[in-house]
Design an enzyme around this catalytic site. Sequence first.
Site, PDB file in Angstrom:
ATOM      1  N   LEU A 103     -14.189 -26.101 -16.314  1.00 25.74           N
ATOM      2  CA  LEU A 103     -14.967 -26.023 -15.080  1.00 25.74           C
ATOM      3  C   LEU A 103     -13.911 -25.892 -13.991  1.00 25.74           C
ATOM      4  O   LEU A 103     -12.998 -26.726 -13.923  1.00 25.74           O
ATOM      5  CB  LEU A 103     -15.800 -27.303 -14.934  1.00 25.74           C
ATOM      6  CG  LEU A 103     -16.900 -27.343 -13.877  1.00 25.74           C
ATOM      7  CD1 LEU A 103     -17.872 -26.190 -14.005  1.00 25.74           C
ATOM      8  CD2 LEU A 103     -17.671 -28.662 -13.990  1.00 25.74           C
ATOM      9  N   ASP A 104     -14.033 -24.853 -13.172  1.00 30.42           N
ATOM     10  CA  ASP A 104     -12.986 -24.587 -12.176  1.00 30.42           C
ATOM     11  C   ASP A 104     -12.713 -25.806 -11.298  1.00 30.42           C
ATOM     12  O   ASP A 104     -13.602 -26.620 -11.063  1.00 30.42           O
ATOM     13  CB  ASP A 104     -13.393 -23.423 -11.253  1.00 30.42           C
ATOM     14  CG  ASP A 104     -13.441 -22.099 -11.987  1.00 30.42           C
ATOM     15  OD1 ASP A 104     -12.850 -21.998 -13.078  1.00 30.42           O
ATOM     16  OD2 ASP A 104     -14.087 -21.183 -11.463  1.00 30.42           O
ATOM     17  N   LYS A 105     -11.499 -25.851 -10.759  1.00 30.68           N
ATOM     18  CA  LYS A 105     -11.112 -26.976  -9.900  1.00 30.68           C
ATOM     19  C   LYS A 105     -12.046 -27.107  -8.689  1.00 30.68           C
ATOM     20  O   LYS A 105     -12.431 -28.197  -8.310  1.00 30.68           O
ATOM     21  CB  LYS A 105      -9.654 -26.762  -9.434  1.00 30.68           C
ATOM     22  CG  LYS A 105      -9.077 -27.948  -8.723  1.00 30.68           C
ATOM     23  CD  LYS A 105      -7.581 -27.788  -8.507  1.00 30.68           C
ATOM     24  CE  LYS A 105      -7.030 -29.003  -7.789  1.00 30.68           C
ATOM     25  NZ  LYS A 105      -5.604 -28.904  -7.539  1.00 30.68           N
TER      26      LYS A 105
END
Length: 233
Positions: A103-105
């Site tokens: 899950l992207d930052k």
Amino acid sequence: MRLDKYLSNMGLGSRKDVRGIIGSGAVTVDGQIVKNADAKIQEGISDVQVNGQSVAYKPYVYLMLYKPAGYLSATEDGRGGPVATDLIGDDYNFYDLGPAGRLDKDAEGFLLLTNDGPFVHRIITPEKHVEKQYFVRLRKDITEADKVAFREGIRFKDGTLCRPAQLEAGEEPATAFVTIHEGKFHQVKKMFLARDNEVVYLKRISIGGIALDETLEPGEYRELTQAELEPLL
Ligand code: URA
């Protein structure tokens, strides 16, 4: 492993709580009362009981974390920034937890953390079709043509073809729900870029039909229940 850590990891309370239980004489190890919190336990071998009830060793844990934006979905960040596992308390630090999928930052929402390697593989492999659902805020409204394009399979600007996905409008303008069955790098963001739109906010709201628990605040987590886990195992 230390007795207090074992009991805490198996869900009997914080280290402080379980030290109280141990001190009260309620805990036996292989039939002997043990009042030493640092007595050594052999996981899966020692018979640990509290008030006559066996506390079985649980080799795997599966946590639903509400990852806040700003945390990397990893166990370490080469640049020393915050990572998802920093949010997990002492009760689980014995387990070697890692994320099942990215899950992207800058994204938030459901991040599944576990120490079960084959399970991670099943969750992330596209062949297993485990669906992930996202809520997005966009630069502009979606169109009927976007829905068709998602259904038929989006082609990224670099030529990569995605599997069919579902796109539905959200209640507010320029919001939508997207369901995908694979996990390419920045997939949802790139899908919208391919449609000349842009994701400005991304939240994963379910994995494999398990919805992110609405009672969790960003940064909080809980174990998946047996009922949630069963279909995924
Ligand atoms: N798609 C993205 O673009 N980012 C994520 O973190 C997950 C899916």
